[in-house]
Motif scaffolding. Structure first.
Motif, PDB file in Angstrom:
ATOM      1  N   ALA A  18     -81.093 -78.769  53.867  1.00 36.96           N
ATOM      2  CA  ALA A  18     -79.975 -79.484  53.466  1.00 36.96           C
ATOM      3  C   ALA A  18     -79.000 -79.749  54.268  1.00 36.96           C
ATOM      4  N   PRO A  38     -79.334 -75.657  41.564  1.00 37.81           N
ATOM      5  CA  PRO A  38     -80.250 -76.407  40.491  1.00 37.81           C
ATOM      6  C   PRO A  38     -81.725 -75.785  40.557  1.00 37.81           C
ATOM      7  N   GLN A  39     -82.083 -75.257  41.635  1.00 39.61           N
ATOM      8  CA  GLN A  39     -83.384 -74.530  41.606  1.00 39.61           C
ATOM      9  C   GLN A  39     -83.496 -73.153  41.040  1.00 39.61           C
ATOM     10  N   THR A  69     -86.010 -72.332  54.102  1.00 41.14           N
ATOM     11  CA  THR A  69     -85.868 -73.692  54.703  1.00 41.14           C
ATOM     12  C   THR A  69     -85.253 -74.900  53.687  1.00 41.14           C
ATOM     13  N   GLN A  70     -84.858 -74.556  52.483  1.00 42.98           N
ATOM     14  CA  GLN A  70     -84.503 -75.297  51.493  1.00 42.98           C
ATOM     15  C   GLN A  70     -82.993 -75.636  51.801  1.00 42.98           C
ATOM     16  N   PRO A 116     -87.681 -71.154  49.143  1.00 41.20           N
ATOM     17  CA  PRO A 116     -87.899 -70.886  50.718  1.00 41.20           C
ATOM     18  C   PRO A 116     -86.339 -71.128  51.113  1.00 41.20           C
ATOM     19  N   ARG A 123     -75.928 -78.273  45.312  1.00 44.41           N
ATOM     20  CA  ARG A 123     -76.588 -79.427  45.020  1.00 44.41           C
ATOM     21  C   ARG A 123     -78.047 -78.931  45.238  1.00 44.41           C
ATOM     22  N   ILE A 124     -78.429 -77.981  46.234  1.00 46.18           N
ATOM     23  CA  ILE A 124     -79.845 -77.724  46.380  1.00 46.18           C
ATOM     24  C   ILE A 124     -80.447 -76.726  45.866  1.00 46.18           C
ATOM     25  N   SER A 147     -71.545 -77.588  49.561  1.00 53.05           N
ATOM     26  CA  SER A 147     -72.616 -78.543  48.950  1.00 53.05           C
ATOM     27  C   SER A 147     -73.995 -78.397  48.964  1.00 53.05           C
ATOM     28  N   ALA A 148     -74.447 -77.679  50.074  1.00 53.67           N
ATOM     29  CA  ALA A 148     -75.968 -77.594  50.082  1.00 53.67           C
ATOM     30  C   ALA A 148     -76.302 -76.688  48.991  1.00 53.67           C
TER      31      ALA A 148
END
Ligand SMILES: Nc1ncnc2c1ncn2[C@@H]1O[C@H](COP(=O)(O)OP(=O)(O)O)[C@@H](O)[C@H]1O
Ligand SMILES: [Mg+2]
Lengths: 410, 373
Positions: free
Chosen positions: A311, A328-329, A306-307, A304, A324-325, A320-321
């Motif tokens: 962040a 990895p997904q 919104t992830q 999504p 790190r977010i 960084s967002a």
């Protein structure tokens, strides 16, 4: 209590009975595919495995000789009965025209054996009575070599490790010990390493080129994303041979790429691109791109928007967002895409054959040579087995490293 | 029209103001404005709810405040500083998204610790803060779980803990309870409200659920078509809707068209379609003439009692449908020349009516509100 248990069992059985038609229907729907897979996939693989270790020639052509060799001590020159048996076997072989088959098979392990067997077969046709030993030794003194006899005796078994060992640059000495093949005979490990290297390089390049494309595809407005998707998919709709041939045209010394480089004065000489590993990797990278992009794209689309916003709202700067977010997904897609491209690249044949030079041929090219030119099905099958095992090993390694749930192929 | 400035002058005090929208307009496509002329002040410690139907521009407004969208025109001030060009990560605003936006590859504790690392809080201090934050939402025991292993309500609490752990002065929530079932939603409403009060947080909350807005808010801004239709505390909003949209959006309302005849000492005299004259409150409505309506809530209509009282309107209708619902009776009445009026009669007054029977009804003059259509 017992009554309650019985009730429960009855209910269980009733449920199973009630579901039986549904189970049958499901099975019958899958049945055509199961049959097809068995015939077109499982059976050929089993045949491949059998061919890689099968050893029928010596047993078929020299049954008497092998019988006579049973009592042989393995170090001295065999006695007359062995030669008599060989003569009898070769007479039959001459009649059945199987001598050449035997000669070819034994020639893999004893050089010069093909002509020796054929000459001996011609000789025994003219002989009516023995003693044969003297005649064989006069024909070729190597008929008295205990090493040759040891190898003939060894090939009396129905299975042989010979092809698999050869595919791994190993050989069995006459005394049975396994040793490394020396010199210019040792090519297959080199070819295997080259295959893995090229596949790894292609995977890396498709990832570097494809990952940003997949990301842009997910965030672009619908209309633009649609056009981009078409461009990603277009190569998939063209035949592999056509795309490879197109690359041959592009990469030639007087081809488009060199023309452009020269016109822009980026190079002073025409680059050698065709028949090089660089050319092979470029063409393979282009062909494999969609296979890497699509799984990554499908995973990215499920993340999504919104992830990243969450962040950022929590204090993470954009980079960084992302790392790190978001990144990895996307891992399940990255792993699936890379696995797909890597495994497909391991089996590449046409592209290295047309775009690569002699030093860029991969395992599949050698398999094709052994099947088409040398008619050495055993070695071709053994190379296939090695490729299969390496592929499976890499797949299992990936599973171990990232977990089965982290690979999203669909 | 814009009611915000007029209806709550008290909160326009700049000392108190944490957030100010000044003439904010937003268009995504350069043609249509999805937020038109937004002026709004949020005071420190206030629970302000943006309430409105889907597509009315609530999320867009929240996203502009959070820094994820830029206003096309106008200014947004946070602590009296214009922030419309500041990136979200520098605004120090807690944000709870509708789908929670928990990070699936991190544990609950890692999720909650995420904002701390960007504020230089690490190690033991961070662990302590995470423990505290999870304690606040009663999730101490679940720090090692992954979000996927939690129920919807638990995920909601984690999102709450994560948005509160860095002690932001402002927390934004976009329909945070939308995915929960009714019972859980009602419990979370109370918990969120309690957290907001006890921590003294300023909260801007978005919902399309009017009962949620009425339960939790200090003030409610009713959004429709990119504009604030009314900004008021829940009781005012319910009892004194500023226009027909608010009247019909908040609670149940009978909207009956009428003509304004005269104004008499703070009351309006109107003529209904069938010629009946009624009195109504609503002096803030400026218009005159035919294009008016009055709104009456069903629970304010009752069966007429003995004698005539000056503070009550009385009218006649024919009963159409009668439903007995335990604690009350719902009457569907045809009145004023064919308009349907719904009345909610307390059970102790309930009587049986045959369909088509004549019914005499009354309602308080102060509870009949004159509105522009
Ligand atoms: N990113 C966007 N791009 C274009 N239009 C948008 C975007 N987000 C919202 N809109 C449009 O803006 C209007 C208001 O949407 P939104 O703020 O999400 O309303 P709400 O949250 O009240 O349902 C809607 O008509 C919607 O279609
Ligand atoms: Mg919304």
């Amino acid at each position: 209590m017992a009554v309650a248990d019985m009730d429960r069992i009855n209910v269980f059985m009733a449920v199973r009975r009630a579901e039986k038609p549904a189970r049958r229907a499901a099975l019958s729907l899958a049945l055509p595919l199961i049959v097809f897979l068995v015939v077109a996939f499982v059976a050929p693989i089993l045949y491949l495995l059998v061919t890689a270790v099968g050893n029928p020639e010596t047993r078929q052509v020299l049954p008497r000789t092998l019988g006579a060799l049973e009592t042989w001590d393995g170090v001295s020159v065999p006695d007359e009965p062995v030669y008599a048996a060989l003569a009898a076997d070769l007479k039959v072989a001459k009649d059945n025209s199987t001598a050449a088959l035997l000669g070819k098979r034994l020639n893999y392990e004893i050089s010069g054996m093909r002509s020796r067997v054929l000459a001996a077969a011609r000789m025994v046709e003219r002989l009516d009575t023995g003693p044969y030993k003297q005649k064989f030794l006069e024909l070729n003194k190597d008929w008295g070599s205990p090493e040759s006899w040891a190898i003939i005796k060894r090939n009396g078994t129905s299975l042989t490790p010979y092809y698999l060992l050869t595919a791994l640059d190993l050989q069995q000495a006459p005394n049975g010990s396994v040793e490394r093949v020396q010199g210019d005979q040792a090519i297959f490990l080199d070819v295997l390493a080259r295959t893995l290297f090229v596949a790894g390089l292609v995977t890396l390049f498709t990832l570097i080129l494809g990952y940003p494309v997949a990301y842009v595809l997910t965030i672009a407005p619908k209309a633009i994303a649609g056009i981009m998707m078409l461009m990603v998919l277009l190569p998939l709709w063209t035949s592999l041979l056509v795309r490879t041939t197109a690359w041959v045209v592009l990469l030639q010394s007087d081809g488009v790429i060199n023309d452009v480089l020269m016109a822009l004065h980026l190079t002073s000489d025409r680059l050698q691109l065709i028949f090089t590993r660089a050319g092979t990797v470029i063409a393979m990278t282009h062909i494999q791109l969609p296979f890497t992009i699509l799984p990554i794209y499908s995973v990215m689309r499920s993340i999504p928007a919104t992830q990243l916003r969450a962040a950022r709202s929590l204090g993470a700067p954009p980079s960084s967002a992302f790392w790190r977010i978001y990144a990895p997904q996307t891992l399940p897609g990255v792993v699936a895409g890379c696995l797909m491209t890597f495994i497909l690249s391991l089996g590449y044949y046409i592209t290295p054959a047309l775009v690569g030079g002699p030093r860029d041929q991969m395992v599949s090219n050698f398999i094709s040579v052994y099947i088409n030119r040398d008619l050495n099905w055993g070695l071709a099958a053994a190379l296939g087995v090695v490729l299969l095992v390496v592929t499976l090993a890499i797949y299992l390694l990936f599973l171990r490293l990232v977990g089965a749930d982290k690979i999203k192929l669909g | 029209m814009n009611f915000s400035k007029r209806i709550s002058p008290a909160t326009d005090n700049p000392v108190d103001a944490l957030v100010r929208f000044e003439d904010v307009k937003k268009s995504y496509d350069g043609i249509n404005f999805v937020v038109k002329d937004l002026n709004l002040t949020v005071s420190r410690g206030e629970f302000l709810t943006m309430l409105g139907p889907s597509g009315s521009g609530k999320t867009t407004t929240l996203m502009m405040l959070g820094g994820f969208e830029q206003p096309t025109l106008g200014h947004i001030l946070l602590d009296n500083r214009p922030v419309e060009r500041l990136p979200p990560e520098t605004r120090n605003i807690g944000f709870v998204f509708q789908n929670y936006a928990l990070f699936p590859h991190m544990t609950v504790a890692e999720n909650v610790a995420f904002p701390l690392r960007y504020r230089g809080i690490t190690g033991i201090a961070a662990r302590e803060r995470v423990r505290q934050a999870l304690g606040r939402v009663n999730l101490e025991a679940l720090g090692d779980r992954r979000p996927a292993q939690l129920s919807g309500g638990q995920q909601q609490r984690v999102a709450l803990a994560r948005a509160l752990v860095f002690e932001p002065s402002l927390v934004l929530m976009d329909e945070p309870l939308g995915a929960l079932d009714k019972q859980l939603r009602e419990r979370m409403q109370i918990e969120i409200k309690q957290l907001q009060t006890s921590l003294g947080i300023t909260m801007v909350y978005v919902t399309h659920d009017q009962s949620e807005a009425l339960t939790m808010s200090d003030r409610i801004a009713v959004f429709h078509d990119g504009r604030i239709q009314q900004l008021a505390d829940p009781a005012t909003l319910y009892n004194e809707p500023a226009n027909r949209f608010v009247a019909s959006f908040i609670g149940e309302n009978n909207s009956l068209s009428c003509t304004l005849l005269a104004r008499e000492g703070g009351l309006a005299v109107v003529r209904m379609a069938d010629g009946t004259t009624l009195k109504a409150a609503g002096t803030n409505v400026s218009g005159t003439g035919t294009d008016m309506s009055i709104s009456i809530r069903p629970e304010n209509i009752s069966l007429a009692g003995e004698g005539v009282r000056a503070d009550l309107n009385r009218f006649i209708g024919k009963a159409r449908d009668v439903f007995f619902l335990g604690d009350h009776m719902r009457l569907s009445i045809e009145a004023f020349g064919g308009q349907l009026v719904t009345a909610r009669i307390p059970a102790r007054q309930a009587r049986h009516f045959a369909s088509g029977a004549d019914v005499v009804l009354e309602c308080g003059i102060s509870e009949c509100r004159l509105l522009e259509v």
